[in-house]
Scaffold this active site. Structure first.
Site, mmCIF file in Angstrom:
data_model
loop_
_atom_site.group_PDB
_atom_site.id
_atom_site.type_symbol
_atom_site.label_atom_id
_atom_site.label_comp_id
_atom_site.label_asym_id
_atom_site.label_seq_id
_atom_site.Cartn_x
_atom_site.Cartn_y
_atom_site.Cartn_z
ATOM 1 N N GLN A 115 0.822 -1.214 0.000
ATOM 2 C CA GLN A 115 0.000 0.000 0.000
ATOM 3 C C GLN A 115 0.858 1.268 0.000
ATOM 4 O O GLN A 115 0.493 2.283 -0.604
ATOM 5 C CB GLN A 115 -0.968 0.005 1.191
ATOM 6 C CG GLN A 115 -0.345 0.058 2.571
ATOM 7 C CD GLN A 115 -0.039 -1.318 3.136
ATOM 8 O OE1 GLN A 115 0.088 -2.296 2.400
ATOM 9 N NE2 GLN A 115 0.074 -1.394 4.452
ATOM 10 N N ASN B 153 9.725 -6.731 1.763
ATOM 11 C CA ASN B 153 9.368 -8.145 1.658
ATOM 12 C C ASN B 153 8.805 -8.457 0.271
ATOM 13 O O ASN B 153 8.803 -7.610 -0.625
ATOM 14 C CB ASN B 153 8.380 -8.529 2.762
ATOM 15 C CG ASN B 153 7.070 -7.745 2.669
ATOM 16 O OD1 ASN B 153 6.704 -7.222 1.614
ATOM 17 N ND2 ASN B 153 6.360 -7.668 3.777
ATOM 18 N N SER C 123 19.071 -12.278 -0.174
ATOM 19 C CA SER C 123 20.473 -11.895 -0.083
ATOM 20 C C SER C 123 21.379 -13.091 -0.367
ATOM 21 O O SER C 123 20.993 -14.245 -0.167
ATOM 22 C CB SER C 123 20.765 -11.333 1.308
ATOM 23 O OG SER C 123 22.054 -10.772 1.344
ATOM 24 N N GLN D 179 25.207 -13.348 6.013
ATOM 25 C CA GLN D 179 24.144 -13.221 5.016
ATOM 26 C C GLN D 179 23.024 -14.220 5.249
ATOM 27 O O GLN D 179 21.855 -13.937 5.003
ATOM 28 C CB GLN D 179 24.709 -13.392 3.602
ATOM 29 C CG GLN D 179 25.562 -12.242 3.160
ATOM 30 C CD GLN D 179 24.891 -10.902 3.373
ATOM 31 O OE1 GLN D 179 23.943 -10.551 2.693
ATOM 32 N NE2 GLN D 179 25.365 -10.143 4.357
ATOM 33 N N HIS E 199 19.839 -13.157 7.203
ATOM 34 C CA HIS E 199 18.837 -12.260 6.640
ATOM 35 C C HIS E 199 17.498 -12.954 6.433
ATOM 36 O O HIS E 199 16.439 -12.374 6.675
ATOM 37 C CB HIS E 199 19.312 -11.707 5.292
ATOM 38 C CG HIS E 199 20.141 -10.471 5.414
ATOM 39 N ND1 HIS E 199 19.674 -9.307 5.948
ATOM 40 C CD2 HIS E 199 21.428 -10.223 5.050
ATOM 41 C CE1 HIS E 199 20.628 -8.384 5.914
ATOM 42 N NE2 HIS E 199 21.697 -8.919 5.375
ATOM 43 N N GLU F 168 25.652 -11.239 -5.444
ATOM 44 C CA GLU F 168 25.425 -9.921 -4.853
ATOM 45 C C GLU F 168 26.683 -9.455 -4.109
ATOM 46 O O GLU F 168 27.180 -8.344 -4.332
ATOM 47 C CB GLU F 168 24.241 -10.010 -3.890
ATOM 48 C CG GLU F 168 23.910 -8.720 -3.169
ATOM 49 C CD GLU F 168 22.815 -8.920 -2.125
ATOM 50 O OE1 GLU F 168 22.251 -7.904 -1.674
ATOM 51 O OE2 GLU F 168 22.530 -10.073 -1.745
ATOM 52 N N HIS F 169 27.188 -10.276 -3.201
ATOM 53 C CA HIS F 169 28.410 -9.989 -2.454
ATOM 54 C C HIS F 169 29.449 -11.053 -2.786
ATOM 55 O O HIS F 169 29.143 -12.244 -2.764
ATOM 56 C CB HIS F 169 28.160 -10.026 -0.941
ATOM 57 C CG HIS F 169 27.027 -9.171 -0.480
ATOM 58 N ND1 HIS F 169 25.759 -9.677 -0.223
ATOM 59 C CD2 HIS F 169 26.968 -7.848 -0.226
ATOM 60 C CE1 HIS F 169 24.972 -8.687 0.174
ATOM 61 N NE2 HIS F 169 25.673 -7.571 0.185
ATOM 62 N N ASP G 95 27.985 -3.371 4.241
ATOM 63 C CA ASP G 95 26.586 -3.171 4.605
ATOM 64 C C ASP G 95 26.368 -1.870 5.364
ATOM 65 O O ASP G 95 25.333 -1.218 5.219
ATOM 66 C CB ASP G 95 26.103 -4.337 5.476
ATOM 67 C CG ASP G 95 25.416 -5.417 4.658
ATOM 68 O OD1 ASP G 95 25.286 -5.244 3.433
ATOM 69 O OD2 ASP G 95 24.996 -6.430 5.246
ATOM 70 N N GLU H 14 14.345 4.716 -44.959
ATOM 71 C CA GLU H 14 13.448 4.129 -43.968
ATOM 72 C C GLU H 14 11.981 4.361 -44.312
ATOM 73 O O GLU H 14 11.094 3.985 -43.540
ATOM 74 C CB GLU H 14 13.758 4.714 -42.575
ATOM 75 C CG GLU H 14 15.141 4.320 -42.074
ATOM 76 C CD GLU H 14 15.431 4.819 -40.650
ATOM 77 O OE1 GLU H 14 14.605 5.581 -40.113
ATOM 78 O OE2 GLU H 14 16.470 4.428 -40.094
ATOM 79 N N HIS I 2 9.844 12.961 -42.566
ATOM 80 C CA HIS I 2 11.133 13.327 -41.996
ATOM 81 C C HIS I 2 11.995 14.028 -43.049
ATOM 82 O O HIS I 2 12.594 15.073 -42.785
ATOM 83 C CB HIS I 2 11.874 12.083 -41.495
ATOM 84 C CG HIS I 2 11.423 11.585 -40.157
ATOM 85 N ND1 HIS I 2 10.158 11.114 -39.935
ATOM 86 C CD2 HIS I 2 12.094 11.474 -38.971
ATOM 87 C CE1 HIS I 2 10.048 10.728 -38.666
ATOM 88 N NE2 HIS I 2 11.223 10.944 -38.061
#
Length: 427
Positions: free
Chosen positions: A188, A211, A234, A256, A259, A324-325, A358, A412, A417
């Site tokens: 929301q 999330n 992660s 990690q 997480h 990612e890491h 981090d 074209e 044009h």
């Protein structure tokens, strides 16, 4: 217990499976988020309040929290935490200031002027979790680059659990220079920022972690607004030779894994002994950690140790994984930086663990996941700017280029044009 693969072939198959774990969102989640988005689009603040009461356990009297109340809450924070927050903000600011681009203009001898104008987006929304998972570091990582980019107004959305804002999040918002804060969370909040309501301004881009409902809302609203990325669980991948310390390796893998139960923690090493020692360390260290249950499930379901024949083979696997890491724990870590092509952020040596990035060192911790580091980059000042080119031609310069433009346009089939040029050639 973590899985141990004795060769790179088995490990490669496992890494490919990992990339798929977060790519499909359940139909029920998609449908629920779609319903929330539509209700917020139609009913605005009323819908935001209704969902806040349902999901967060309470609704504040005003969706927007005032500056004085933010300062009051910030003053309740641990002074040492506030000092650490300010030092981290300084490091993050200094790193991102080097990313800032300049507009440019070129004047040619024939009178033609070409250039590019760079400016910050008008208004950006930052989503920050604020319940059981409250991340003040994410406020810094998202707001500071936006500020440096020249964004005119930074609007933050964060849920107030049972109607009570998180003081650490409020403190981080003040340190980072957030302009307005709204106490709302979930899909929301994303919808309210995308459409705007009577009390909540419409933004041009939404960034920040959340999330699966938040991530799905960002995905569904992409196009109505811009977004940073669709982040998956992660992940960390560690390259280690026989000189690495298994105590450090286990600690970093768990950093990690804690997480999320879907987070992945992978070790690539050339040493069988190190693989076994690290597995034992994972068992020993996790027992004393507060999120042991999450860590254990993550390591069991999505953790692995892959034994490679050489560091060259390990680097090749890491580039395929595009994590990612990526940590490099080796005798000479700097020799690998030129060979690592796909990673969100790279941590070199035994004393550059992932949590350093981090929270504190300066580079951004909003990073591409699920193998998308092959083509995506970390959040940066570039994420908050837009570019416009501009062109000025003299009459003589257009005459000189006119025939070429007409030929290209007619090739074209775009005769209008071509006509736009011809009417000026006849003038």
């Amino acid at each position: 217990m973590i899985q141990i693969f004795s060769n790179a072939l088995e490990g490669r198959c496992y890494l490919e499976q990992l990339k798929q774990r977060s790519r499909e969102t359940g139909k029920e989640v998609e449908a629920a988020v779609s319903q929330i988005i539509e209700k917020v689009r139609v009913k605005g603040d009323e819908a935001v309040r209704e969902y806040s009461l349902r999901f967060d356990g309470g609704v504040p009297e005003q969706l927007e929290i005032g500056r004085e109340e933010m300062e009051r809450l910030s003053n309740t924070c641990d002074p040492d935490f506030l000092a650490a927050l300010r030092r981290a903000a300084k490091n993050i600011s200094e790193f991102h200031a080097r990313q800032k681009q300049q507009s440019w203009l070129e004047t040619r001898e024939d009178g033609v002027i070409l250039g590019q104008r760079i400016r910050g987006l008008e208004r950006v929304g930052i989503y920050v979790p604020g319940g059981t998972a409250a991340y003040p570091s994410s406020v810094l990582m998202n707001a500071i680059p936006a500020k440096i980019a020249g964004v005119r107004e930074i609007v933050m959305a964060t849920p107030a659990k049972n109607g009570i804002p998180n003081p650490d999040i409020m403190a981080a918002a003040l340190v980072a220079g957030v302009d307005r804060v709204f106490l709302m969370g979930g899909a929301q909040a994303v919808a309210a920022l995308a459409f705007g309501t009577n009390s909540i301004p419409k933004v041009d881009k939404i960034v920040g972690p959340g999330n699966i409902f938040v991530a799905t809302a960002k995905k569904q609203l992409y196009g109505t607004v811009d977004i940073d990325m669709i982040a998956g669980p992660s992940e960390i991948l560690v390259l280690a030779d026989e000189t690495a310390n298994p105590v450090y390796l286990a600690a970093d893998l768990m950093s990690q894994a804690e997480h999320d139960v879907m987070a992945s923690a992978i070790l690539l090493t050339t040493s069988v002994a190190l693989a076994e020692q690290t597995a034992a360390e994972l068992e020993r260290q996790s027992a004393g950690l507060s999120r042991n249950e999450i860590i254990s499930r993550s390591i069991r379901d999505f953790g692995a140790v892959i034994v490679c024949e050489s560091m060259a083979e390990a680097v090749a696997l890491a580039n395929e994984a595009a994590p990612e890491h990526l940590e490099v724990c080796a005798a000479n870590p700097m020799e690998y930086i030129g060979r690592i092509n796909n990673a969100g952020s790279v941590f070199l040596g035994n004393y550059a663990p992932e949590p350093l990035g981090d929270y504190y060192a300066g580079p951004n911790h909003v990073l591409p996941t699920s193998g998308t580091a092959r083509f995506f980059s970390p959040l940066s000042v570039d994420s908050f700017i837009k570019k416009s080119s501009f062109i000025y031609y003299t009459k003589e310069a257009l005459q000189a280029a006119g025939d070429d433009i007409v030929r290209l346009a007619e090739a074209e089939g775009l005769t209008a044009h071509a006509n736009s040029i011809r009417v000026r050639q006849k003038d």
